[in-house]
Design an enzyme around this catalytic site. Sequence first.
Site, mmCIF file in Angstrom:
data_model
loop_
_atom_site.group_PDB
_atom_site.id
_atom_site.type_symbol
_atom_site.label_atom_id
_atom_site.label_comp_id
_atom_site.label_asym_id
_atom_site.label_seq_id
_atom_site.Cartn_x
_atom_site.Cartn_y
_atom_site.Cartn_z
ATOM 1 N N GLU A 270 0.814 -1.222 0.000
ATOM 2 C CA GLU A 270 0.000 0.000 0.000
ATOM 3 C C GLU A 270 0.846 1.270 0.000
ATOM 4 O O GLU A 270 1.254 1.754 1.047
ATOM 5 C CB GLU A 270 -0.933 0.007 1.228
ATOM 6 C CG GLU A 270 -1.824 1.246 1.282
ATOM 7 C CD GLU A 270 -2.749 1.287 2.502
ATOM 8 O OE1 GLU A 270 -2.661 0.396 3.359
ATOM 9 O OE2 GLU A 270 -3.540 2.231 2.587
ATOM 10 N N LYS B 31 -2.398 -1.901 -3.312
ATOM 11 C CA LYS B 31 -3.457 -1.056 -2.728
ATOM 12 C C LYS B 31 -3.045 0.406 -2.850
ATOM 13 O O LYS B 31 -2.446 0.978 -1.932
ATOM 14 C CB LYS B 31 -3.671 -1.447 -1.265
ATOM 15 C CG LYS B 31 -4.661 -0.559 -0.519
ATOM 16 C CD LYS B 31 -5.083 -1.182 0.800
ATOM 17 C CE LYS B 31 -5.933 -0.217 1.601
ATOM 18 N NZ LYS B 31 -6.591 -0.857 2.750
#
Length: 334
Positions: free
Chosen positions: A177, A219
């Site tokens: 992420e 992500k």
Amino acid sequence: MSRQELNNTINQLIARGKGILAADESSGTIEKRFAEIGLESTVENRQAYRELLFTTPNLHDYISGVILFDETIKQNAQSGQSFPQLLLASGIVPGIKVDKGLVPLVGTNNESITDGLDGLAQRLMDYKKLGAQFAKWRAVFTITDEQPSSLAMTENAQILARYAAICQSLGVVPIVEPEVLMDGNHSLQRCASVSTAVLQAVFLALEAHQVILEHMILKPSMVLPGKAHQPQNDVMDVARATIDVLRKCVPAAVPSINFLSGGQSPEAASEHLNAINTLGPQPWNLSFSFARALQEPCLHAWLGKQENVALAQKALYQGAKLNSAACLGKLHVK
Ligand code: 13P
């Protein structure tokens, strides 16, 4: 490492039309969220809230995985079942946030680096015993005229890649992420160029660390103008900019891109995801891994009151259903 294990987990997580519920708020973040509804952040209230989320009837219709926090993965439901067991029994894969948050990156002007590589392998093995099959690590980048610096990008990318390689070596699917924050008054174009540089650094590092792209989920943030930028771009501009950046930077071997919501309203996050999915076909599944955009309506329906649990669960289910439609580009916007 068991490739079979990684394959099984990834296949469950990327089921078409399903997304991930991020419920991995650290103690500080959940305190902020509870403060919005005037609720004290006690162990009991956090347990009650997470139980509400995870026992939402038929949540597995639209949610393939849930990301837990260290405290939550060790908690039980009223029934005595642990939260990871409860999720597994309802057809949802439990995951765990393994980073330890942001610390200053010395040598930069207030930029941050994500902490937590020390002891990571042992923590992952312990979490795996508790039922976690995937993990999450968040790096954060702020946009100013001078930032992010190349040091912040390369260092965070290296750490993300080391984390991902350690996860895979233990049979745990990593969610990678890199979040580019919406704070500031930068334009959509500026966010696109920063997001491109960040993702290029991340994939260079992932390759250097021999991370198997087929066994990870990216992500990212969507490509958006800063919150304070005027005028704001329309939904299709955001969708096109996001897809342009991803097509330049993310190899087709990555099976799924699950966006974070990043402080967008629940409606904006769903509309953007839907618009992104109308531009297909793309090489990857394009889904969600939202915390705020899924939880806000639910939390505000609950207000910490037992009598509101069913209403709050309905709000969560409804949000998951709308985002599922958005994953297929079939959200009917009013
Ligand atoms: P938001 O969807 O609220 O941005 O949170 C996603 C997340 O997991 C942050 O790390």
